[in-house]
Design a protein around this motif. Structure first.
Motif, PDB file in Angstrom:
ATOM      1  N   TRP A 125       0.800  -1.209   0.000  1.00  0.00           N
ATOM      2  CA  TRP A 125       0.000   0.000   0.000  1.00  0.00           C
ATOM      3  C   TRP A 125       0.840   1.269   0.000  1.00  0.00           C
ATOM      4  N   ALA A 126       1.930   1.294   0.762  1.00  0.00           N
ATOM      5  CA  ALA A 126       2.779   2.485   0.795  1.00  0.00           C
ATOM      6  C   ALA A 126       3.380   2.750  -0.587  1.00  0.00           C
ATOM      7  N   LEU A 199     -11.074   4.597  -0.406  1.00  0.00           N
ATOM      8  CA  LEU A 199     -10.792   5.957   0.043  1.00  0.00           C
ATOM      9  C   LEU A 199      -9.304   6.215   0.193  1.00  0.00           C
ATOM     10  N   GLY A 200      -8.495   5.210  -0.129  1.00  0.00           N
ATOM     11  CA  GLY A 200      -7.066   5.433  -0.236  1.00  0.00           C
ATOM     12  C   GLY A 200      -6.670   6.079  -1.550  1.00  0.00           C
ATOM     13  N   VAL A 201      -7.560   6.118  -2.526  1.00  0.00           N
ATOM     14  CA  VAL A 201      -7.239   6.716  -3.820  1.00  0.00           C
ATOM     15  C   VAL A 201      -6.941   8.198  -3.627  1.00  0.00           C
ATOM     16  N   PRO A 202      -5.768   8.667  -4.025  1.00  0.00           N
ATOM     17  CA  PRO A 202      -5.429  10.078  -3.872  1.00  0.00           C
ATOM     18  C   PRO A 202      -6.472  10.995  -4.504  1.00  0.00           C
ATOM     19  N   GLY A 203      -6.869  12.002  -3.738  1.00  0.00           N
ATOM     20  CA  GLY A 203      -7.868  12.948  -4.213  1.00  0.00           C
ATOM     21  C   GLY A 203      -9.291  12.574  -3.880  1.00  0.00           C
ATOM     22  N   ALA A 207      -8.195  12.924   4.110  1.00  0.00           N
ATOM     23  CA  ALA A 207      -7.307  12.367   5.136  1.00  0.00           C
ATOM     24  C   ALA A 207      -6.137  11.603   4.545  1.00  0.00           C
ATOM     25  N   ASN A 208      -6.257  11.121   3.304  1.00  0.00           N
ATOM     26  CA  ASN A 208      -5.163  10.310   2.768  1.00  0.00           C
ATOM     27  C   ASN A 208      -3.997  11.146   2.245  1.00  0.00           C
ATOM     28  N   GLU A 209      -4.065  12.458   2.411  1.00  0.00           N
ATOM     29  CA  GLU A 209      -2.905  13.292   2.112  1.00  0.00           C
ATOM     30  C   GLU A 209      -1.769  13.018   3.092  1.00  0.00           C
ATOM     31  N   ASP A 210      -2.102  12.533   4.270  1.00  0.00           N
ATOM     32  CA  ASP A 210      -1.112  12.167   5.277  1.00  0.00           C
ATOM     33  C   ASP A 210      -0.689  10.721   5.045  1.00  0.00           C
ATOM     34  N   PRO A 211       0.602  10.451   4.788  1.00  0.00           N
ATOM     35  CA  PRO A 211       1.047   9.069   4.545  1.00  0.00           C
ATOM     36  C   PRO A 211       0.683   8.104   5.669  1.00  0.00           C
ATOM     37  N   ALA A 212       0.507   8.620   6.884  1.00  0.00           N
ATOM     38  CA  ALA A 212       0.149   7.757   8.011  1.00  0.00           C
ATOM     39  C   ALA A 212      -1.235   7.137   7.837  1.00  0.00           C
ATOM     40  N   PHE A 213      -2.055   7.700   6.957  1.00  0.00           N
ATOM     41  CA  PHE A 213      -3.384   7.161   6.675  1.00  0.00           C
ATOM     42  C   PHE A 213      -3.302   5.697   6.267  1.00  0.00           C
ATOM     43  N   TYR A 214      -2.240   5.346   5.539  1.00  0.00           N
ATOM     44  CA  TYR A 214      -2.103   4.000   4.989  1.00  0.00           C
ATOM     45  C   TYR A 214      -1.455   3.021   5.965  1.00  0.00           C
ATOM     46  N   GLU A 215      -1.107   3.473   7.143  1.00  0.00           N
ATOM     47  CA  GLU A 215      -0.480   2.601   8.132  1.00  0.00           C
ATOM     48  C   GLU A 215      -1.506   1.835   8.963  1.00  0.00           C
ATOM     49  N   ARG A 218      -5.762  -2.367   9.892  1.00  0.00           N
ATOM     50  CA  ARG A 218      -7.125  -2.902   9.953  1.00  0.00           C
ATOM     51  C   ARG A 218      -7.823  -2.714   8.613  1.00  0.00           C
ATOM     52  N   VAL A 219      -7.396  -1.699   7.858  1.00  0.00           N
ATOM     53  CA  VAL A 219      -7.968  -1.400   6.544  1.00  0.00           C
ATOM     54  C   VAL A 219      -6.999  -1.792   5.437  1.00  0.00           C
ATOM     55  N   PHE A 220      -5.775  -1.325   5.518  1.00  0.00           N
ATOM     56  CA  PHE A 220      -4.762  -1.610   4.508  1.00  0.00           C
ATOM     57  C   PHE A 220      -3.970  -2.829   4.966  1.00  0.00           C
ATOM     58  N   ARG A 221      -4.581  -3.978   4.756  1.00  0.00           N
ATOM     59  CA  ARG A 221      -4.051  -5.216   5.310  1.00  0.00           C
ATOM     60  C   ARG A 221      -2.969  -5.809   4.424  1.00  0.00           C
ATOM     61  N   PRO A 222      -2.016  -6.501   5.026  1.00  0.00           N
ATOM     62  CA  PRO A 222      -0.992  -7.177   4.221  1.00  0.00           C
ATOM     63  C   PRO A 222      -1.600  -8.345   3.455  1.00  0.00           C
ATOM     64  N   HIS A 223      -0.907  -8.758   2.428  1.00  0.00           N
ATOM     65  CA  HIS A 223      -1.383  -9.874   1.616  1.00  0.00           C
ATOM     66  C   HIS A 223      -1.372 -11.160   2.434  1.00  0.00           C
ATOM     67  N   ARG A 224      -2.472 -11.922   2.351  1.00  0.00           N
ATOM     68  CA  ARG A 224      -2.582 -13.192   3.076  1.00  0.00           C
ATOM     69  C   ARG A 224      -3.085 -14.251   2.105  1.00  0.00           C
ATOM     70  N   VAL A 225      -2.163 -14.914   1.437  1.00  0.00           N
ATOM     71  CA  VAL A 225      -2.526 -15.907   0.414  1.00  0.00           C
ATOM     72  C   VAL A 225      -3.313 -17.052   1.014  1.00  0.00           C
ATOM     73  N   LYS A 226      -2.910 -17.551   2.182  1.00  0.00           N
ATOM     74  CA  LYS A 226      -3.589 -18.684   2.797  1.00  0.00           C
ATOM     75  C   LYS A 226      -5.025 -18.344   3.150  1.00  0.00           C
TER      76      LYS A 226
END
Length: 242
Positions: A125-126, A199-203, A207-215, A218-226
């Protein structure tokens, strides 16, 4: 297109009537009560070219999708009707109907570069939203899913859509015809979706103007193949089905 219709509805016109007056869809919109008891919604549309329509935003946005993407919507309905004819309705839709419903309710068409697509589908996501942020103004997006559009009326951070990739070479005017061909039973049965917290789409969200938004994992979850293998869409929010 939607605003003039919405004004008629607010002024008191029945929703189906206002939608039909626009004359932009290959189907007619009829009150929900016209759907016979015991007949499947998609089967009724296929056999009558009429869409049972409830008052409210959910079916309003569905109708707008019929106007914007008439060929793709007709294709989804054909796939649903074919599966119903083959296997009946039952308590479980089956993989094709399930995927077609997810697409119909929640798809977002996106025309990204390879680098951006890879970052999004790998849940980096970052990289996607911060490192490649300069690509977003040139990245075309089309909201297709009417349940996703309904949720966006009262937005919240975790709204998640299902991305469907559009080739970079395709002109916007050709999207509907291309999509109608691309939506095959075989492709849908493999569930080729990837989640996007929209709502992570720029513009699209201040709130997503702050890079911390993507940290927020709970929302921007890491990939979990299993998790995906054990239960489809286990790593993403599922919007309610019609």
């Amino acid at each position: 297109m939607g605003e003039p219709i919405a004004r008629q509805i607010v002024a008191g016109s029945p929703q189906a009537q206002a939608l039909n007056q626009a004359g932009r869809a290959p189907v007619r919109f009829v009150p929900q009560r016209d759907l016979p008891d015991g007949q499947a919604y998609e089967d009724y549309i296929f056999s009558t070219a009429q869409v049972p329509t409830r008052e409210g935003l959910h079916d309003f946005f569905n109708a707008l999708c019929w106007m914007h993407f008439p060929l793709a919507k007709k294709r989804l309905n054909q796939l649903q009707a074919r599966e119903i004819a083959r296997a009946g309705v039952g308590q479980v839709r089956g993989p094709v109907r399930d995927a077609a419903t997810v697409f119909d309710e929640n798809a977002l068409l996106i025309q990204p570069s390879d680098a951006l697509w890879d970052a999004l589908t790998e849940h980096r996501w970052a990289d996607a939203f911060v490192g490649l942020r300069a690509e977003w103004p040139q990245t075309r997006l089309w909201a297709f899913g009417h349940a996703a559009l309904e949720k966006a009326v009262q937005p919240y951070k975790s709204i998640t859509v299902h991305m469907w990739r559009v080739p970079l070479s395709l002109a916007p005017a050709d999207i509907d015809a291309w999509l109608a061909q691309d939506l095959t039973a075989d492709k849908l049965s493999r569930k080729p979706f990837s989640p996007l917290p929209v709502l992570g789409v720029p513009g699209w969200w201040a709130a997503n103007e702050d890079p911390a938004f993507y940290e927020d994992t709970r929302v921007f979850r890491p990939h979990r193949v299993k998790a995906r293998a054990e239960k489809p869409y286990a790593n993403q929010e599922i919007l309610p089905l019609a």
